[in-house]
Enzyme design. Sequence first.
Site, PDB file in Angstrom:
ATOM      1  N   CYS A  71      57.701  85.149  29.974  1.00 38.72           N
ATOM      2  CA  CYS A  71      57.744  86.377  30.780  1.00 38.72           C
ATOM      3  C   CYS A  71      58.921  86.289  31.758  1.00 38.72           C
ATOM      4  O   CYS A  71      58.885  85.496  32.701  1.00 38.72           O
ATOM      5  CB  CYS A  71      56.409  86.524  31.513  1.00 38.72           C
ATOM      6  SG  CYS A  71      56.406  87.687  32.879  1.00 38.72           S
ATOM      7  N   CYS A  74      58.195  86.670  35.450  1.00 44.31           N
ATOM      8  CA  CYS A  74      57.409  85.513  35.909  1.00 44.31           C
ATOM      9  C   CYS A  74      58.342  84.350  36.249  1.00 44.31           C
ATOM     10  O   CYS A  74      58.204  83.709  37.295  1.00 44.31           O
ATOM     11  CB  CYS A  74      56.432  85.052  34.819  1.00 44.31           C
ATOM     12  SG  CYS A  74      55.237  86.266  34.252  1.00 44.31           S
TER      13      CYS A  74
END
Length: 173
Positions: A71, A74
Amino acid sequence: MAKRIVILVILALAGLAGGFWLGHRNAPPGASDAAVTQLLATRLPDLNGNEQPIAQWRGKTLVVNFWAPWCGPCVEEMPDLQALSAEFGSKNVQFVGIGIDTAQNMLAFEQKVKVGYPLLVAGYAGTDLARALGNKAGALPFTVVVDPQGRLHYEKLGRITSDEVRAALKPLI
């Protein structure tokens, strides 16, 4: 002239009241007490395979970040979360990363990006826990702040900034 001012004041007050009502009506529903209880009852392995109960941090302010190595947002927020963990560690605040991936992938990530707070492996089942806490989209990253009494204080879907974390923590420390 006075009549015009009175009308403007009434319109301004009506606008404020309407904005207040819409803001609260459209506010995301918070996680139920049951969802926070579920979080605190969860036991997940760390990167070494040792089961870690989330309840070990009961009584602290918890910043729980649901993330994955694949991600992009992230990965972008991880250095900020690491710095914030160091900044608030002495203030009864515990950061925890719950990975929505395999231990192997998380270990490979952690070897490149050192993270000083606990990273726990939930796999894709972690998405259900995040949903219970208010992440209806099931997307990442997702961050929640739980106060020391075990109540959900803050939730954020998407990349979180240092300023947002500080603002969420300020009334709790």
